[in-house]
Design a protein around this motif. Structure first.
Motif, PDB file in Angstrom:
ATOM      1  N   MET A   1      -8.464  40.940  32.777  1.00 23.28           N
ATOM      2  CA  MET A   1      -7.295  42.229  32.233  1.00 23.28           C
ATOM      3  C   MET A   1      -7.034  40.892  31.300  1.00 23.28           C
ATOM      4  SD  MET A   1      -7.106  45.280  31.515  1.00 23.28           S
ATOM      5  CE  MET A   1      -8.571  46.196  32.531  1.00 23.28           C
ATOM      6  N   LEU A   2      -6.441  40.007  31.487  1.00 27.63           N
ATOM      7  CA  LEU A   2      -5.790  39.608  29.877  1.00 27.63           C
ATOM      8  C   LEU A   2      -6.859  39.365  29.496  1.00 27.63           C
ATOM      9  CD1 LEU A   2      -3.398  37.020  32.227  1.00 27.63           C
ATOM     10  CD2 LEU A   2      -2.658  39.415  30.112  1.00 27.63           C
ATOM     11  N   ALA A   3      -8.428  38.449  29.589  1.00 25.86           N
ATOM     12  CA  ALA A   3      -9.423  38.049  29.202  1.00 25.86           C
ATOM     13  C   ALA A   3      -9.976  39.140  28.183  1.00 25.86           C
ATOM     14  CB  ALA A   3     -10.011  37.099  29.968  1.00 25.86           C
ATOM     15  N   LYS A   4     -10.069  40.448  28.753  1.00 24.44           N
ATOM     16  CA  LYS A   4      -9.990  41.493  28.278  1.00 24.44           C
ATOM     17  C   LYS A   4      -9.222  41.740  26.806  1.00 24.44           C
ATOM     18  CE  LYS A   4     -11.451  46.410  28.266  1.00 24.44           C
ATOM     19  NZ  LYS A   4     -12.472  47.698  29.910  1.00 24.44           N
ATOM     20  N   VAL A   5      -7.809  41.952  26.844  1.00 30.35           N
ATOM     21  CA  VAL A   5      -7.482  42.228  26.447  1.00 30.35           C
ATOM     22  C   VAL A   5      -6.894  40.888  25.382  1.00 30.35           C
ATOM     23  CG1 VAL A   5      -4.929  43.258  25.725  1.00 30.35           C
ATOM     24  CG2 VAL A   5      -5.750  44.134  27.820  1.00 30.35           C
ATOM     25  N   SER A   6      -6.711  40.306  25.737  1.00 32.06           N
ATOM     26  CA  SER A   6      -6.983  39.493  24.102  1.00 32.06           C
ATOM     27  C   SER A   6      -8.352  39.317  23.722  1.00 32.06           C
ATOM     28  CB  SER A   6      -6.228  37.744  25.122  1.00 32.06           C
ATOM     29  OG  SER A   6      -7.365  37.274  26.063  1.00 32.06           O
ATOM     30  N   GLY A   7      -9.227  38.846  24.479  1.00 35.67           N
ATOM     31  CA  GLY A   7     -10.303  38.945  23.823  1.00 35.67           C
ATOM     32  C   GLY A   7     -10.886  36.943  23.738  1.00 35.67           C
ATOM     33  N   SER A   8      -9.769  36.126  25.050  1.00 33.71           N
ATOM     34  CA  SER A   8     -10.359  35.090  25.309  1.00 33.71           C
ATOM     35  C   SER A   8      -9.934  34.692  26.293  1.00 33.71           C
ATOM     36  CB  SER A   8      -8.914  34.269  24.279  1.00 33.71           C
ATOM     37  OG  SER A   8      -9.466  33.195  24.641  1.00 33.71           O
ATOM     38  N   THR A   9     -10.681  34.493  27.295  1.00 34.82           N
ATOM     39  CA  THR A   9     -10.947  34.033  28.649  1.00 34.82           C
ATOM     40  C   THR A   9     -10.272  32.429  29.189  1.00 34.82           C
ATOM     41  OG1 THR A   9     -13.021  34.586  28.798  1.00 34.82           O
ATOM     42  CG2 THR A   9     -12.274  32.770  30.807  1.00 34.82           C
ATOM     43  N   LEU A  10      -9.563  32.109  27.849  1.00 31.51           N
ATOM     44  CA  LEU A  10      -9.009  30.374  27.816  1.00 31.51           C
ATOM     45  C   LEU A  10      -7.713  31.144  27.618  1.00 31.51           C
ATOM     46  CD1 LEU A  10     -11.793  27.937  26.278  1.00 31.51           C
ATOM     47  CD2 LEU A  10     -10.794  28.243  28.512  1.00 31.51           C
ATOM     48  N   LEU A  11      -6.929  32.106  27.108  1.00 27.90           N
ATOM     49  CA  LEU A  11      -5.956  32.387  26.268  1.00 27.90           C
ATOM     50  C   LEU A  11      -5.767  33.041  27.782  1.00 27.90           C
ATOM     51  CD1 LEU A  11      -4.042  32.452  25.099  1.00 27.90           C
ATOM     52  CD2 LEU A  11      -4.226  34.667  24.613  1.00 27.90           C
ATOM     53  N   ALA A  12      -6.342  33.857  28.788  1.00 30.50           N
ATOM     54  CA  ALA A  12      -6.127  34.598  29.777  1.00 30.50           C
ATOM     55  C   ALA A  12      -5.506  33.685  30.974  1.00 30.50           C
ATOM     56  CB  ALA A  12      -7.205  35.541  30.482  1.00 30.50           C
ATOM     57  N   ALA A  13      -6.378  32.254  30.871  1.00 28.39           N
ATOM     58  CA  ALA A  13      -6.029  31.599  32.048  1.00 28.39           C
ATOM     59  C   ALA A  13      -5.137  31.037  32.139  1.00 28.39           C
ATOM     60  CB  ALA A  13      -7.328  30.116  31.870  1.00 28.39           C
ATOM     61  N   LEU A  14      -4.754  30.365  30.504  1.00 29.45           N
ATOM     62  CA  LEU A  14      -3.567  29.701  30.204  1.00 29.45           C
ATOM     63  C   LEU A  14      -2.182  30.541  30.647  1.00 29.45           C
ATOM     64  CD1 LEU A  14      -2.240  27.263  28.552  1.00 29.45           C
ATOM     65  CD2 LEU A  14      -2.410  29.118  26.635  1.00 29.45           C
ATOM     66  N   ILE A  15      -2.459  31.576  30.495  1.00 32.88           N
ATOM     67  CA  ILE A  15      -0.972  32.635  31.138  1.00 32.88           C
ATOM     68  C   ILE A  15      -0.313  32.600  32.113  1.00 32.88           C
ATOM     69  CG2 ILE A  15      -0.267  34.601  30.689  1.00 32.88           C
ATOM     70  CD1 ILE A  15      -0.354  33.706  28.080  1.00 32.88           C
ATOM     71  N   SER A  16      -2.126  32.385  33.006  1.00 34.54           N
ATOM     72  CA  SER A  16      -1.822  32.896  34.457  1.00 34.54           C
ATOM     73  C   SER A  16      -1.433  31.210  35.095  1.00 34.54           C
ATOM     74  CB  SER A  16      -3.322  32.304  35.147  1.00 34.54           C
ATOM     75  OG  SER A  16      -3.488  32.881  36.267  1.00 34.54           O
ATOM     76  N   PHE A  17      -2.008  29.909  34.076  1.00 36.27           N
ATOM     77  CA  PHE A  17      -1.597  29.148  35.322  1.00 36.27           C
ATOM     78  C   PHE A  17      -0.066  28.383  34.218  1.00 36.27           C
ATOM     79  CE2 PHE A  17      -5.120  27.453  36.124  1.00 36.27           C
ATOM     80  CZ  PHE A  17      -5.538  26.983  37.095  1.00 36.27           C
ATOM     81  N   GLY A  18       0.758  29.096  32.970  1.00 31.56           N
ATOM     82  CA  GLY A  18       1.730  29.654  32.692  1.00 31.56           C
ATOM     83  C   GLY A  18       2.791  29.895  33.218  1.00 31.56           C
ATOM     84  N   VAL A  19       1.935  31.493  34.250  1.00 33.69           N
ATOM     85  CA  VAL A  19       3.195  32.294  34.825  1.00 33.69           C
ATOM     86  C   VAL A  19       3.601  31.379  36.205  1.00 33.69           C
ATOM     87  CG1 VAL A  19       3.136  34.210  36.291  1.00 33.69           C
ATOM     88  CG2 VAL A  19       3.096  34.146  33.373  1.00 33.69           C
ATOM     89  N   GLY A  20       1.634  31.225  36.787  1.00 36.94           N
ATOM     90  CA  GLY A  20       2.076  30.341  38.143  1.00 36.94           C
ATOM     91  C   GLY A  20       2.427  28.460  38.061  1.00 36.94           C
ATOM     92  N   THR A  21       2.812  28.515  37.270  1.00 37.41           N
ATOM     93  CA  THR A  21       4.124  27.129  36.860  1.00 37.41           C
ATOM     94  C   THR A  21       5.005  27.257  37.163  1.00 37.41           C
ATOM     95  OG1 THR A  21       1.789  25.546  35.198  1.00 37.41           O
ATOM     96  CG2 THR A  21       5.136  24.987  35.641  1.00 37.41           C
TER      97      THR A  21
END
Length: 145
Positions: A26-46
């Motif tokens: 969903m983050l990738a869909k809303v942002s249009g970027s799979t890499l940004l979605a992964a970055l947000i996921s790792f940032g929140v997880g970190t």
């Protein structure tokens, strides 16, 4: 009974992995970027891990100076998985994506166990392990149909 806690925790972590793929998708869909979605996921997880570490553990990072170079690669594997899952789950469906990932994990696990790679105690390949892997691969086919 001593295995109950790791079994329950692993089961709950598996639920999280199943929810993680569509969440990041969903983050990738809303942002249009799979890499940004992964970055947000790792940032929140970190951030979550940093808070848990600061509150409960506080082992000095200095103890890691003697870790072998390959031991630092776990985050890369996780990043590849998270980005791939965010990309693949909306296209394949969560169940198919997870079954394919599990098949890859099991194939690698059999090899890692057999050769005792990464400091793991060696567990020889057996007919039952191969049969289990074949059943997982069959599960991929069944879930995909």
């Amino acid at each position: 009974m001593h295995l109950l806690l790791p079994i329950v925790l692993t089961f709950l972590a598996g639920i999280g992995v199943a929810a993680q793929a569509p969440t990041n998708g969903m983050l990738a869909k809303v942002s249009g970027s799979t890499l940004l979605a992964a970055l947000i996921s790792f940032g929140v997880g970190t951030a979550a891990i940093a808070i848990a570490w600061a509150a409960n553990d506080r082992t000095s990072p200095a103890v890691l100076r003697d870790a072998p170079a390959w031991a630092w690669l776990g985050g890369i594997y996780g990043a590849i998985y998270v980005a791939t899952a965010a990309y693949a789950a909306p296209r394949l469906g969560v169940a198919t994506m997870l079954m394919i990932a599990i098949a890859g994990q099991m194939a690698a696990a059999v090899v890692i166990d057999h050769f005792g790679l990464f400091g793991i105690r060696a567990e020889p390949v057996s007919l039952s392990r191969i049969a289990g892997l074949v059943l997982v691969i069959a599960g991929v086919v069944l879930v995909r149909r």
